[in-house]
Scaffold this active site. Structure first.
Site, short mmCIF file in Angstrom:
data_model
loop_
_atom_site.label_atom_id
_atom_site.label_comp_id
_atom_site.label_asym_id
_atom_site.label_seq_id
_atom_site.Cartn_x
_atom_site.Cartn_y
_atom_site.Cartn_z
N ARG A 50 0.83 -1.21 0.00
CA ARG A 50 0.00 0.00 0.00
C ARG A 50 0.87 1.26 0.00
O ARG A 50 0.55 2.25 -0.67
CB ARG A 50 -0.95 0.00 1.21
CG ARG A 50 -1.91 1.18 1.20
CD ARG A 50 -3.01 1.05 2.24
NE ARG A 50 -2.49 1.14 3.60
CZ ARG A 50 -3.23 0.95 4.69
NH1 ARG A 50 -4.51 0.64 4.58
NH2 ARG A 50 -2.70 1.04 5.89
N LYS A 149 -2.41 7.18 1.66
CA LYS A 149 -2.21 7.34 3.11
C LYS A 149 -1.10 8.36 3.32
O LYS A 149 0.06 8.01 3.57
CB LYS A 149 -1.90 5.99 3.75
CG LYS A 149 -2.27 5.95 5.21
CD LYS A 149 -2.47 4.55 5.70
CE LYS A 149 -2.37 4.46 7.21
NZ LYS A 149 -3.30 5.28 7.96
N1 PXG Z 1 -9.19 4.87 7.32
C1 PXG Z 1 -8.24 5.76 7.61
C2 PXG Z 1 -8.42 7.18 7.23
C3 PXG Z 1 -7.07 5.34 8.26
O1 PXG Z 1 -6.10 6.21 8.55
C4 PXG Z 1 -7.97 3.08 8.30
C5 PXG Z 1 -9.08 3.56 7.64
C6 PXG Z 1 -7.86 1.62 8.59
O2 PXG Z 1 -6.88 1.02 7.75
P1 PXG Z 1 -6.03 -0.25 8.19
O3 PXG Z 1 -5.15 -0.52 7.02
O4 PXG Z 1 -5.26 0.16 9.42
O5 PXG Z 1 -6.98 -1.33 8.46
C7 PXG Z 1 -6.93 3.97 8.62
C8 PXG Z 1 -5.71 3.48 9.33
C9 PXG Z 1 -3.15 6.12 14.21
C10 PXG Z 1 -3.42 5.00 13.27
O6 PXG Z 1 -2.13 6.07 14.91
C11 PXG Z 1 -4.20 5.21 12.16
C12 PXG Z 1 -4.44 4.16 11.29
C13 PXG Z 1 -3.91 2.93 11.53
C14 PXG Z 1 -3.12 2.74 12.65
C15 PXG Z 1 -2.87 3.78 13.54
O7 PXG Z 1 -3.93 7.06 14.26
N2 PXG Z 1 -5.23 4.42 10.24
#
Ligand code: PXG
Length: 290
Positions: A50, A149
Site C-alpha cells: 500500500r 495514506k
Molecule cells: N481509514 C483511515 C483514514 C485510516 O487512517 C484506516 C481507515 C484503517 O486502515 P487499516 O489498514 O489500518 O486497516 C486507517 C488506518 C493512528 C493510526 O495512529 C491510524 C491508522 C492505523 C493505525 C494507527 O492514528 N489508520
C-alpha cells in the site's frame, strides 16, 4: 526507545528531522501504521504494497526496496526487543526549500518508530461504542484521494475534533454526496439481513488492510462482503455495525447519532468476526526473531 531514521538508530531525544523537511512544511509524505503480535508483524507485505501505491500516486520515489523496508522494520522491532508493537513507518519528501516544489527535495526520508499501542478502552469491545457523523466531509478523491495514506491528515483531524466535541471517540465522515465514506482512522461495516456491507473505495474510503482481512474472514464462513454506497439511513437501520483498523482491530458500534443500532449490543456476526480476527493475528505474520 530506538528510532530508525535513514539507516541509523537514534535515541528518542536525538531522533530529529529538519524543519525544512517537506513532510513538516507541507504534509508531503506518507505513512503506515502496522501491528506486531507475539513476535510476528501482521500483514507486513500488504502495508508495504500500500505504501508503494501511495508513493506512486504522489510521485515519491521510495529510497528503499520492499525487501529493504521489511528488513529495516524488523531491525527496529529487534532493537527495541518488541514482540507486541505498534509500528509507525513514515516516509517524507525530504529536505527542501521553503517553496513547495518537491523537485528541490533531494532524497525522501524513512522513519520507523516502534513502540506500544494505546488501545480503545476494553468496554468498547465488550459493550460497543457510540459514534456520530460530523460536518467535515471526507476529501474529494478528485482533490486528494483518501486512498493515499499521506501525512496530510488535517481532514481527519478536523473530523476527530468534531467527534470529541460531540463526546465521541470516532466520527463517521460522509463524502460530498452524503454517502458514508469511513471514520477518521477506521473503515466501517454494517450487517443488514445477514449481509455484510461496507462503502466502496470510490465513496472516499481508505483501502484498509483490516477491512480486507475482514472481507476474507467473512468469505471463509460463506458470507460475501458487499461494497455498497451507504446513507445515514442505512446505518440507523442496520442490525449491526463495527469499525475496522490496525489500531482498533474490530470494534462494535451500538449507537450512531443517538440511534440505537440493532438491540444495542455487539451483534453475533461482529463478535464472530472479532474472534476470527484475534485468532488470525496469533498465527500469521512476518517473524521478527529467528
Ligand atoms: N481509514 C483511515 C483514514 C485510516 O487512517 C484506516 C481507515 C484503517 O486502515 P487499516 O489498514 O489500518 O486497516 C486507517 C488506518 C493512528 C493510526 O495512529 C491510524 C491508522 C492505523 C493505525 C494507527 O492514528 N489508520
Amino acid at each position: 526507545m530506538k528510532i530508525y531514521i535513514d539507516g541509523k538508530f537514534y535515541n528518542e531525544r536525538d531522533a530529529k528531522i529538519s524543519v525544512f523537511d517537506h513532510g513538516l512544511l507541507y504534509g508531503d509524505g506518507l505513512f503506515e501504521g502496522i501491528r506486531a503480535y507475539q513476535g510476528r508483524i501482521f500483514k507486513l507485505k500488504e502495508h508495504i504494497d500500500r505504501l508503494h501505491c501511495s508513493a506512486r500516486s504522489i510521485l515519491l520515489r521510495l529510497p528503499l526496496t520492499s525487501r529493504e523496508l521489511t528488513a529495516a522494520i524488523i531491525a527496529t522491532c529487534r532493537q527495541n526487543r518488541l514482540r507486541d508493537a505498534y509500528i509507525r513507518l513514515v516516509v517524507t519528501r525530504g529536505i527542501g526549500t521553503l517553496g513547495l516544489n518537491p523537485n528541490r527535495c533531494k532524497r525522501p526520508s524513512v522513519i520507523i518508530i516502534a513502540g506500544k499501542i494505546t488501545l480503545y478502552p476494553a468496554a468498547f469491545y465488550e459493550r460497543g461504542m457510540e459514534i456520530i457523523t460530523v460536518p467535515t466531509t471526507r476529501n474529494l478523491h478528485s482533490a486528494l484521494n483518501p486512498a493515499i495514506k499521506s501525512l496530510n491528515y488535517l481532514n481527519n483531524v478536523l473530523a476527530k475534533i468534531e467527534a470529541n466535541n460531540g463526546g465521541c471517540e470516532e466520527a463517521i465522515m460522509l463524502n460530498a454526496e452524503g454517502f458514508v465514506a469511513e471514520c477518521t482512522g477506521d473503515n466501517l461495516f454494517i450487517v443488514k439481513d445477514g449481509r455484510l456491507l461496507t462503502p466502496p473505495l470510490s465513496a472516499g474510503a481508505l483501502y484498509g488492510i483490516t477491512r480486507q482481512v475482514v472481507m476474507e474472514l467473512a468469505a471463509e464462513t460463506g458470507r460475501k462482503a458487499i461494497e455498497s454506497n451507504l446513507t445515514r439511513y442505512d446505518l440507523f437501520n442496520a442490525d449491526e455495525c463495527f469499525l475496522t483498523g490496525t489500531a482498533a482491530e474490530l470494534v462494535p458500534v451500538v449507537k450512531i447519532d443517538g440511534r440505537v443500532i440493532g438491540n444495542g449490543k455487539p451483534g453475533r456476526v461482529t463478535r464472530g468476526l472479532m474472534a476470527q480476527y484475534r485468532a488470525l493475528t496469533k498465527v500469521s505474520g512476518e517473524p521478527i526473531y529467528d
